[in-house]
Design an enzyme around this catalytic site. Structure first.
Site, PDB file in Angstrom:
ATOM      1  N   TRP A 188      34.712  34.710  33.270  1.00 51.66           N
ATOM      2  CA  TRP A 188      35.842  33.869  33.166  1.00 51.66           C
ATOM      3  C   TRP A 188      36.248  33.553  31.808  1.00 51.66           C
ATOM      4  O   TRP A 188      35.389  32.800  31.132  1.00 51.66           O
ATOM      5  CB  TRP A 188      36.108  32.904  34.114  1.00 51.66           C
ATOM      6  N   GLU A 200      34.073  45.011  39.741  1.00 61.19           N
ATOM      7  CA  GLU A 200      33.354  44.197  41.063  1.00 61.19           C
ATOM      8  C   GLU A 200      32.950  45.204  42.272  1.00 61.19           C
ATOM      9  O   GLU A 200      33.746  46.014  42.617  1.00 61.19           O
ATOM     10  CB  GLU A 200      33.996  43.293  41.541  1.00 61.19           C
ATOM     11  N   GLU A 217      41.940  39.904  40.076  1.00 63.63           N
ATOM     12  CA  GLU A 217      42.393  40.461  41.688  1.00 63.63           C
ATOM     13  C   GLU A 217      43.826  39.840  41.681  1.00 63.63           C
ATOM     14  O   GLU A 217      44.201  39.327  42.615  1.00 63.63           O
ATOM     15  CB  GLU A 217      41.291  39.924  42.576  1.00 63.63           C
TER      16      GLU A 217
END
Length: 481
Positions: free
Chosen positions: A136, A372, A252
């Site tokens: 992140w 992912e 996402e």
């Protein structure tokens, strides 16, 4: 497109051990034959293979991967990765990804007492040949926030992100940096909307994030702050740093209030343009999960369930956006199908990966990264065998694409932990030192991809004499997966 720096040398030095073995082999061949022509082609290949076996037997697998990889890059400038057609390239060579997620790097780098864990996980990842980490570049509001309020930053947390970027370069690992979260963890779109509400704006839904001008201005300002940040440790501006592999618009993204996908599509278009107006060099991804939407009704059947086609995302449409450089998809059969249907996970993983590769090649003409993938330990009948079989399905499907120069650009495991951080495990954590079978599987995939990355240029299109799929099989038998 990204600017690629020229190599300083076209040759990489062999390790001293391998040079010694090479000289020994030449000496033995010379005294055993009257001339070089007397050595047949098949016998020569056997000799080479024996040399390789001796070399590989004398070095541990993990150390070997790390050594081979660093040998290949230490004389090569640390250049930008770019896209050409449906492949990533570094200079004239392909760049296939075997990577991992570790979202918490910035968070633990803030405190000197936990900063060593950042180095630990990067070191361990490098030892098994992983070359890209997704982590992140946001923490909005709350504990140890990077952005405490709109455009107000905690400099100590930003310095922690500086450390993450600097340390990744040290271990020859590139970073994918998402810029905001769809979910409430680490603030996300809900925090942006709450900031606007606190400023007196009448917003009613977290999904006003995608349409409200004020909220969008907050996000754009954050993008600019991160991309134009000058690293306090390296003095390199983020938008100029080759250590950063790519930016992602959001982790996402979903917009449930508009199943047509129009709201999210317009936001992606606007923000992709904004990112590229500041940084035209780095790759840009959407960060999406890969669900098919209304623009391709014939592909809805590929989704894991009917709900996936109603969350406002659209794999094909989203990735046709100008400025988006690669397609993104995730793989979570245990969440999307059923926690009790583990026997279906392998089949789903194979078909999901193949479908996105096919569409990336035929329709998008882009690389696709499975940003992912994982199986939770909370699944019924979970064990390492199930996880490894699932990973093997992902790896082998991607490798089939790699062999023919297809759009399958790589995958990133969710998620990697060093020892001592298991308290943060969400069920998907992998500690390499405690999972030797998984570690060996990751290492094997890294070695396979490194051979394609290092030995064959884009010009040869996988048919050159330097390296063919058969050459890879000679060194790494296919059944090792």
């Amino acid at each position: 497109m990204a600017i690629i720096h020229q190599k300083t040398s076209v040759f990489s030095p062999l390790s001293l051990r391998f040079q010694t073995l090479l000289l020994l082999a030449v000496f033995l061949i010379t005294i055993g034959k009257t001339n070089a022509d007397a050595l047949g082609h098949d016998e020569y290949l056997e000799t080479v293979q024996d040399m390789k076996k001796s070399y590989y037997a004398s070095t541990s697998r993990h150390e070997r991967v790390h050594e081979d990889y660093l040998d290949g890059v230490e004389d090569e400038e640390w250049g930008m990765v770019e896209r050409r057609g449906n492949q990533f390239v570094l200079g004239s060579q392909p760049f296939y990804v075997n990577g991992f997620n570790t979202y918490w790097l910035m968070l633990l780098a803030v405190d000197l007492s936990t900063r060593g864990k950042v180095s630990d996980v990067l070191r361990q990842a490098s030892s098994v040949g992983l070359t890209v980490c997704r982590t992140w570049a946001f923490n909005d509001g709350g504990w140890r926030a990077l952005q405490k309020s709109p455009s107000v930053y905690d400099e100590e947390v930003f310095k922690a992100l500086d450390f993450v970027v600097s340390e990744a370069k040290k271990y020859k690992i590139r970073l994918i940096l998402p810029l905001v979260n769809n979910w409430e963890g680490f603030g996300g779109k809900a925090q942006y909307v709450n900031w606007a509400k606190a400023a007196g704006f009448n917003l009613t839904s977290d999904e006003d994030f995608f349409t409200d001008p004020t909220v969008k201005s907050y996000y754009k300002a954050h993008v600019k702050a991160v991309l134009t940040r000058v690293n306090t440790l390296t003095n390199i501006t983020y938008k100029d740093d080759p250590t950063i592999f790519a930016w992602e618009l959001m982790n996402e993204p979903r917009c449930l209030s508009d199943p047509s996908g129009n709201k999210l599509q317009e936001w992606i278009q606007e923000m992709a343009f904004h990112v590229k107006s500041i940084d035209s060099v780095h790759l840009l991804g959407t960060g999406s999960e890969g669900f098919y939407g209304p623009s391709t009704p014939d592909r809805l059947k590929v989704n894991p369930n009917t709900f996936a086609g109603q969350v406002g995302t659209d794999f094909i449409r989203n990735h046709k956006t100008l400025g988006v450089d690669y397609a993104s998809a995730h793989i979570y059969p245990d969440t999307w199908i059923s926690k009790s249907a583990s026997q279906q996970y392998i089949q789903f993983a194979t078909s999901w990966v193949q479908s996105h590769i096919d569409d990336a090649e035929a329709d998008l003409r882009l690389p696709v990264v499975f940003g992912e993938y994982g199986v939770s330990s909370k699944v019924d009948k979970f064990n390492a065998t199930l996880r490894n079989a699932f990973m093997g399905a992902v790896y082998s499907t991607l490798l089939n694409s790699t062999r023919r120069g297809g759009s399958g650009a790589g995958s990133l495991l969710w998620q990697l932990f060093p020892e001592g951080t298991e308290y943060m495990d969400d069920g998907y954590g992998v500690v390499l030192s405690k999972n030797p079978g998984t570690s060996n599987m990751v290492s094997l995939q890294s070695r396979r991809l490194q051979m394609f990355n290092a030995k064959c240029s884009m010009k040869c299109r996988w048919s050159c004499k330097k390296k063919s799929p058969k050459d890879v099989d000679l060194i790494l038998p296919h059944d090792e997966l």
